[in-house]
Design a protein around this motif. Structure first.
Motif, PDB file in Angstrom:
ATOM      1  N   LEU A 111     -33.401  22.784  23.879  1.00  0.00           N
ATOM      2  CA  LEU A 111     -31.945  22.763  23.938  1.00  0.00           C
ATOM      3  C   LEU A 111     -31.317  21.649  23.103  1.00  0.00           C
ATOM      4  O   LEU A 111     -30.191  21.796  22.633  1.00  0.00           O
ATOM      5  N   SER A 112     -32.010  20.548  22.913  1.00  0.00           N
ATOM      6  CA  SER A 112     -31.410  19.416  22.206  1.00  0.00           C
ATOM      7  C   SER A 112     -31.918  19.248  20.775  1.00  0.00           C
ATOM      8  O   SER A 112     -31.509  18.318  20.082  1.00  0.00           O
ATOM      9  N   LEU A 113     -32.770  20.136  20.301  1.00  0.00           N
ATOM     10  CA  LEU A 113     -33.378  19.953  18.982  1.00  0.00           C
ATOM     11  C   LEU A 113     -32.377  20.022  17.828  1.00  0.00           C
ATOM     12  O   LEU A 113     -32.504  19.279  16.849  1.00  0.00           O
ATOM     13  N   GLN A 114     -31.399  20.885  17.918  1.00  0.00           N
ATOM     14  CA  GLN A 114     -30.406  20.991  16.851  1.00  0.00           C
ATOM     15  C   GLN A 114     -29.685  19.653  16.678  1.00  0.00           C
ATOM     16  O   GLN A 114     -29.542  19.146  15.563  1.00  0.00           O
ATOM     17  N   PHE A 115     -29.276  19.090  17.783  1.00  0.00           N
ATOM     18  CA  PHE A 115     -28.589  17.801  17.774  1.00  0.00           C
ATOM     19  C   PHE A 115     -29.502  16.710  17.218  1.00  0.00           C
ATOM     20  O   PHE A 115     -29.089  15.894  16.385  1.00  0.00           O
ATOM     21  N   GLU A 116     -30.752  16.678  17.660  1.00  0.00           N
ATOM     22  CA  GLU A 116     -31.696  15.651  17.210  1.00  0.00           C
ATOM     23  C   GLU A 116     -32.012  15.789  15.724  1.00  0.00           C
ATOM     24  O   GLU A 116     -32.157  14.785  15.022  1.00  0.00           O
ATOM     25  N   ALA A 117     -32.125  17.014  15.237  1.00  0.00           N
ATOM     26  CA  ALA A 117     -32.377  17.230  13.805  1.00  0.00           C
ATOM     27  C   ALA A 117     -31.187  16.744  12.985  1.00  0.00           C
ATOM     28  O   ALA A 117     -31.369  16.057  11.971  1.00  0.00           O
ATOM     29  N   ASP A 118     -29.978  17.074  13.420  1.00  0.00           N
ATOM     30  CA  ASP A 118     -28.773  16.608  12.729  1.00  0.00           C
ATOM     31  C   ASP A 118     -28.713  15.083  12.718  1.00  0.00           C
ATOM     32  O   ASP A 118     -28.381  14.463  11.705  1.00  0.00           O
ATOM     33  N   GLU A 119     -29.073  14.480  13.847  1.00  0.00           N
ATOM     34  CA  GLU A 119     -29.062  13.026  13.967  1.00  0.00           C
ATOM     35  C   GLU A 119     -30.089  12.387  13.021  1.00  0.00           C
ATOM     36  O   GLU A 119     -29.794  11.409  12.334  1.00  0.00           O
TER      37      GLU A 119
END
Length: 136
Positions: free
Chosen positions: A54-62
């Motif tokens: 669930l949080s991978l998109q955010f972590e990749a962007d970060e």
């Protein structure tokens, strides 16, 4: 209507993660149905399972933002897998079995590494079997 109201109560990141998960679940549904939260030793140490997914998109962007590469990931990319915070795997929602792209920290570009999500899974399981003959 109740779902819509509930979704509005979430933070922007939580809403984005929920939408990303719905798309990923549609395209990777069989894998998630079978594996869900784990798959024995396969993908051990890899963030590919629910709920980390669930949080991978955010972590990749970060990560890409920290590296000064914030424009590298296409806006419609669906990140479904990260490894140790330095490897990003994603697909574009263009088919039922889309190609998989990969980025490693230290690179300045992204490569289409697998022709399909299913070939990503087959290659990953094959790599695992080369090191360990047991999938459990």
């Amino acid at each position: 209507m109740a779902r819509k109201i509930l979704l509005l109560r979430f933070s922007k990141m939580q809403r984005t993660c929920a939408v990303q998960f719905v798309v990923i679940q549609k395209l990777c549904g069989e894998f998630l149905t079978i594996a869900g939260r784990s798959a024995g030793k396969v993908f051990c140490g890899v963030d590919i399972f629910y709920p980390r997914l669930l949080s991978l998109q955010f972590e990749a962007d970060e990560l890409l933002d920290e590296l000064g590469l914030s424009d590298l990931l296409p806006t419609d990319a669906k990140v479904f897998c990260m490894h140790q915070g330095y490897e990003i795997n994603y697909f574009l929602p263009i088919s039922d079995d889309p190609p998989v792209f990969q980025f490693f920290e230290g690179q300045s570009s992204i490569a289409k590494t697998w022709d399909s999500f299913s070939s990503f899974l087959i290659a990953s399981i094959g790599d695992h079997l080369l090191q360990w003959s047991d999938l459990n």
